[in-house]
Design a protein around this motif. Structure first.
Motif, PDB file in Angstrom:
ATOM      1  N   TRP A   1      32.783  11.141 -19.554  1.00  0.00           N
ATOM      2  CA  TRP A   1      33.141  10.809 -18.448  1.00  0.00           C
ATOM      3  C   TRP A   1      33.410   9.565 -17.414  1.00  0.00           C
ATOM      4  O   TRP A   1      32.353   9.127 -17.044  1.00  0.00           O
ATOM      5  N   ILE A   2      34.229   9.695 -17.173  1.00  0.00           N
ATOM      6  CA  ILE A   2      34.723   8.375 -16.552  1.00  0.00           C
ATOM      7  C   ILE A   2      35.421   8.426 -15.151  1.00  0.00           C
ATOM      8  O   ILE A   2      35.562   9.208 -14.697  1.00  0.00           O
ATOM      9  N   TYR A   3      33.705   8.261 -13.818  1.00  0.00           N
ATOM     10  CA  TYR A   3      34.421   8.203 -12.706  1.00  0.00           C
ATOM     11  C   TYR A   3      34.703   6.890 -11.922  1.00  0.00           C
ATOM     12  O   TYR A   3      33.796   6.163 -12.047  1.00  0.00           O
ATOM     13  N   GLY A   4      35.886   7.065 -11.060  1.00  0.00           N
ATOM     14  CA  GLY A   4      36.070   5.837 -10.525  1.00  0.00           C
ATOM     15  C   GLY A   4      36.760   5.842  -9.293  1.00  0.00           C
ATOM     16  O   GLY A   4      36.484   6.453  -8.268  1.00  0.00           O
ATOM     17  N   GLY A   5      36.817   4.623  -8.739  1.00  0.00           N
ATOM     18  CA  GLY A   5      37.821   4.375  -7.578  1.00  0.00           C
ATOM     19  C   GLY A   5      39.007   3.380  -7.745  1.00  0.00           C
ATOM     20  O   GLY A   5      38.587   2.473  -8.183  1.00  0.00           O
ATOM     21  N   GLU A   6      40.167   3.174  -6.787  1.00  0.00           N
ATOM     22  CA  GLU A   6      40.564   2.036  -7.391  1.00  0.00           C
ATOM     23  C   GLU A   6      39.964   0.746  -6.349  1.00  0.00           C
ATOM     24  O   GLU A   6      40.113   0.137  -6.535  1.00  0.00           O
ATOM     25  N   ASN A   7      39.231   0.937  -5.340  1.00  0.00           N
ATOM     26  CA  ASN A   7      38.263   0.106  -4.370  1.00  0.00           C
ATOM     27  C   ASN A   7      37.120  -0.248  -4.556  1.00  0.00           C
ATOM     28  O   ASN A   7      36.379  -1.094  -3.993  1.00  0.00           O
ATOM     29  N   VAL A   8      36.166   1.365  -5.181  1.00  0.00           N
ATOM     30  CA  VAL A   8      34.965   1.063  -5.067  1.00  0.00           C
ATOM     31  C   VAL A   8      34.628  -0.179  -5.779  1.00  0.00           C
ATOM     32  O   VAL A   8      35.472  -0.281  -7.357  1.00  0.00           O
ATOM     33  N   GLU A   9      33.393  -0.109  -5.845  1.00  0.00           N
ATOM     34  CA  GLU A   9      32.993  -1.755  -6.875  1.00  0.00           C
ATOM     35  C   GLU A   9      32.588  -1.579  -8.072  1.00  0.00           C
ATOM     36  O   GLU A   9      32.290  -1.841  -8.872  1.00  0.00           O
ATOM     37  N   TYR A  10      31.588  -0.343  -8.218  1.00  0.00           N
ATOM     38  CA  TYR A  10      31.376  -0.278  -9.523  1.00  0.00           C
ATOM     39  C   TYR A  10      31.584   1.681 -10.102  1.00  0.00           C
ATOM     40  O   TYR A  10      31.848   1.798  -9.139  1.00  0.00           O
ATOM     41  N   TRP A  11      32.443   1.651 -11.195  1.00  0.00           N
ATOM     42  CA  TRP A  11      32.643   3.244 -11.489  1.00  0.00           C
ATOM     43  C   TRP A  11      31.385   3.596 -12.487  1.00  0.00           C
ATOM     44  O   TRP A  11      30.739   2.638 -12.504  1.00  0.00           O
ATOM     45  N   THR A  12      31.128   4.743 -13.067  1.00  0.00           N
ATOM     46  CA  THR A  12      30.830   5.245 -13.579  1.00  0.00           C
ATOM     47  C   THR A  12      30.566   6.263 -14.808  1.00  0.00           C
ATOM     48  O   THR A  12      31.827   6.901 -14.853  1.00  0.00           O
ATOM     49  N   GLN A  13      30.173   5.985 -16.469  1.00  0.00           N
ATOM     50  CA  GLN A  13      30.110   6.607 -17.137  1.00  0.00           C
ATOM     51  C   GLN A  13      28.984   7.342 -17.403  1.00  0.00           C
ATOM     52  O   GLN A  13      27.716   7.567 -17.235  1.00  0.00           O
ATOM     53  N   ASN A  14      29.540   8.841 -17.220  1.00  0.00           N
ATOM     54  CA  ASN A  14      28.271   9.774 -17.613  1.00  0.00           C
ATOM     55  C   ASN A  14      28.909  10.286 -19.408  1.00  0.00           C
ATOM     56  O   ASN A  14      29.892  11.148 -19.606  1.00  0.00           O
ATOM     57  N   ILE A  15      27.499   9.989 -20.288  1.00  0.00           N
ATOM     58  CA  ILE A  15      27.904  10.890 -21.512  1.00  0.00           C
ATOM     59  C   ILE A  15      26.812  11.584 -21.624  1.00  0.00           C
ATOM     60  O   ILE A  15      25.524  11.072 -21.235  1.00  0.00           O
ATOM     61  N   TYR A  16      26.732  12.387 -21.865  1.00  0.00           N
ATOM     62  CA  TYR A  16      26.159  13.596 -21.788  1.00  0.00           C
ATOM     63  C   TYR A  16      25.028  13.531 -20.896  1.00  0.00           C
ATOM     64  O   TYR A  16      23.254  13.856 -20.945  1.00  0.00           O
ATOM     65  N   GLY A  17      24.899  13.198 -19.479  1.00  0.00           N
ATOM     66  CA  GLY A  17      24.398  13.871 -18.655  1.00  0.00           C
ATOM     67  C   GLY A  17      23.283  11.821 -18.840  1.00  0.00           C
ATOM     68  O   GLY A  17      22.929  11.551 -17.494  1.00  0.00           O
ATOM     69  N   LYS A  18      24.146  11.183 -19.464  1.00  0.00           N
ATOM     70  CA  LYS A  18      23.435   9.838 -18.875  1.00  0.00           C
ATOM     71  C   LYS A  18      24.225   8.908 -18.239  1.00  0.00           C
ATOM     72  O   LYS A  18      25.438   8.668 -19.049  1.00  0.00           O
ATOM     73  N   LYS A  19      23.871   8.038 -17.352  1.00  0.00           N
ATOM     74  CA  LYS A  19      25.084   7.508 -16.258  1.00  0.00           C
ATOM     75  C   LYS A  19      24.837   5.912 -16.464  1.00  0.00           C
ATOM     76  O   LYS A  19      23.710   5.401 -16.433  1.00  0.00           O
ATOM     77  N   THR A  20      25.773   5.028 -16.797  1.00  0.00           N
ATOM     78  CA  THR A  20      25.583   4.072 -17.102  1.00  0.00           C
ATOM     79  C   THR A  20      27.180   3.881 -15.676  1.00  0.00           C
ATOM     80  O   THR A  20      28.268   4.126 -15.711  1.00  0.00           O
ATOM     81  N   ARG A  21      26.504   2.231 -15.055  1.00  0.00           N
ATOM     82  CA  ARG A  21      27.477   2.101 -14.483  1.00  0.00           C
ATOM     83  C   ARG A  21      28.039   0.892 -14.582  1.00  0.00           C
ATOM     84  O   ARG A  21      27.827   0.281 -15.622  1.00  0.00           O
ATOM     85  N   PHE A  22      29.340   0.833 -14.348  1.00  0.00           N
ATOM     86  CA  PHE A  22      30.275  -0.596 -14.435  1.00  0.00           C
ATOM     87  C   PHE A  22      31.253  -1.254 -13.758  1.00  0.00           C
ATOM     88  O   PHE A  22      31.478  -0.329 -12.820  1.00  0.00           O
ATOM     89  N   TYR A  23      31.422  -2.543 -13.681  1.00  0.00           N
ATOM     90  CA  TYR A  23      32.468  -2.953 -12.384  1.00  0.00           C
ATOM     91  C   TYR A  23      33.206  -2.485 -12.616  1.00  0.00           C
ATOM     92  O   TYR A  23      34.142  -2.444 -13.978  1.00  0.00           O
ATOM     93  N   ASN A  24      34.236  -2.395 -12.003  1.00  0.00           N
ATOM     94  CA  ASN A  24      35.515  -1.576 -11.088  1.00  0.00           C
ATOM     95  C   ASN A  24      36.674  -2.532 -12.160  1.00  0.00           C
ATOM     96  O   ASN A  24      36.883  -3.629 -11.577  1.00  0.00           O
ATOM     97  N   PRO A  25      37.109  -1.753 -13.703  1.00  0.00           N
ATOM     98  CA  PRO A  25      38.247  -2.851 -13.689  1.00  0.00           C
ATOM     99  C   PRO A  25      39.603  -2.750 -13.536  1.00  0.00           C
ATOM    100  O   PRO A  25      39.889  -3.850 -13.747  1.00  0.00           O
ATOM    101  N   ILE A  26      39.787  -2.052 -13.089  1.00  0.00           N
ATOM    102  CA  ILE A  26      40.726  -2.320 -11.758  1.00  0.00           C
ATOM    103  C   ILE A  26      41.129  -3.699 -10.773  1.00  0.00           C
ATOM    104  O   ILE A  26      41.802  -4.778 -10.633  1.00  0.00           O
TER     105      ILE A  26
END
Ligand SMILES: [Zn+2]
Length: 244
Positions: free
Chosen positions: A77-102
């Motif tokens: 699951w990918i959670y993000g926003g147009e302006n937020v600096e980091y997005w989150t990947q949630n895979i089986y409850g394990k969260k990883t953040r990554f820089y906003n690709p937009i």
């Protein structure tokens, strides 16, 4: 002797099997190669400008404009926003953040607009692509964020012919003569990006906006506290408090 063999094997495996980010890029490039002939795609272009490097995963030049594509090899699951600096990947409850690709891709668009400035105002369309296994949980109004299987459709929605064959050819020439590829170029770029990220973390810890240098202010949002730039709305930097 056996140890030498193992070392050689490890090196061969390392170079032969690309990591998952590279694999995702190659699958996207494969899709782009299957577009009709009027679409010309360039894979993994690296530009150097004033000591800063810009790496663009895919550029597609067509009669309908220039597409700038950023590929992310994430699943889950990918959670993000147009302006937020980091997005989150949630895979089986394990969260990883990554820089906003937009935001990352907007930098690529700015760079290409600058590189192609002599052609006037040509349409440059940014697209962010995820693996088919990713579920994009956020709706985006002003940006195209799609799974790989929707990429061709997203590109082919653009039907207005705005670039002549001659201009397209010139654009391709400018892009190709200003970019380079190869692994040493790529390593150099990665080092550059890491340095920039470290500087940005330092700025935020010092209460300064990494984009414009203004003070950051703590704000309360629907999804938790975040630091926003005091220069808002001129600067839209924001970062979740838990990411600092
Ligand atoms: Zn700012």
């Amino acid at each position: 002797m056996f140890v030498v063999f193992l070392v050689v094997l490890a090196i061969a495996v390392y170079f032969y099997f690309p990591n998952k980010g590279k694999r995702a890029e190659m699958m996207v490039q494969n899709k782009l190669n299957n577009l009709p002939d009027e679409y010309f795609s360039i894979y993994n272009a690296l530009f150097e400008n004033n000591g800063r490097s810009t790496q663009i995963d895919h550029i597609v030049v067509s009669p309908y404009g220039v597409f700038v594509i950023e590929t992310k090899g994430y699943k889950g699951w990918i959670y993000g926003g147009e302006n937020v600096e980091y997005w989150t990947q949630n895979i089986y409850g394990k969260k990883t953040r990554f820089y906003n690709p937009i935001i990352q891709n907007e930098g690529h668009v700015r760079f290409l607009s600058y590189l192609l400035r002599d052609f006037g105002n040509i349409p440059i369309i940014p697209i962010v692509v995820f693996n088919n296994e990713a579920t994009i949980k956020t709706e985006f109004e002003n940006h195209i964020v799609v799974n790989r299987k929707r990429l061709k459709r997203a590109i082919r929605r653009y039907r207005n012919e705005v670039l002549s064959a001659e201009v397209q050819k010139k654009i391709i020439d400018v892009i190709e003569s200003n970019s380079r590829t190869g692994s040493s170029a790529e390593r150099h770029h990665i080092r550059n990006v890491r340095n920039r990220e470290r500087q940005s973390v330092r700025d935020v810890r010092n209460g300064k906006c990494p984009r414009c240098g203004s003070d950051l202010v703590l704000r309360r949002g629907k999804y938790g506290d975040f630091y926003g730039c005091s220069n808002y709305p001129n600067c839209r930097f924001l970062i979740n408090k838990r990411d600092v």
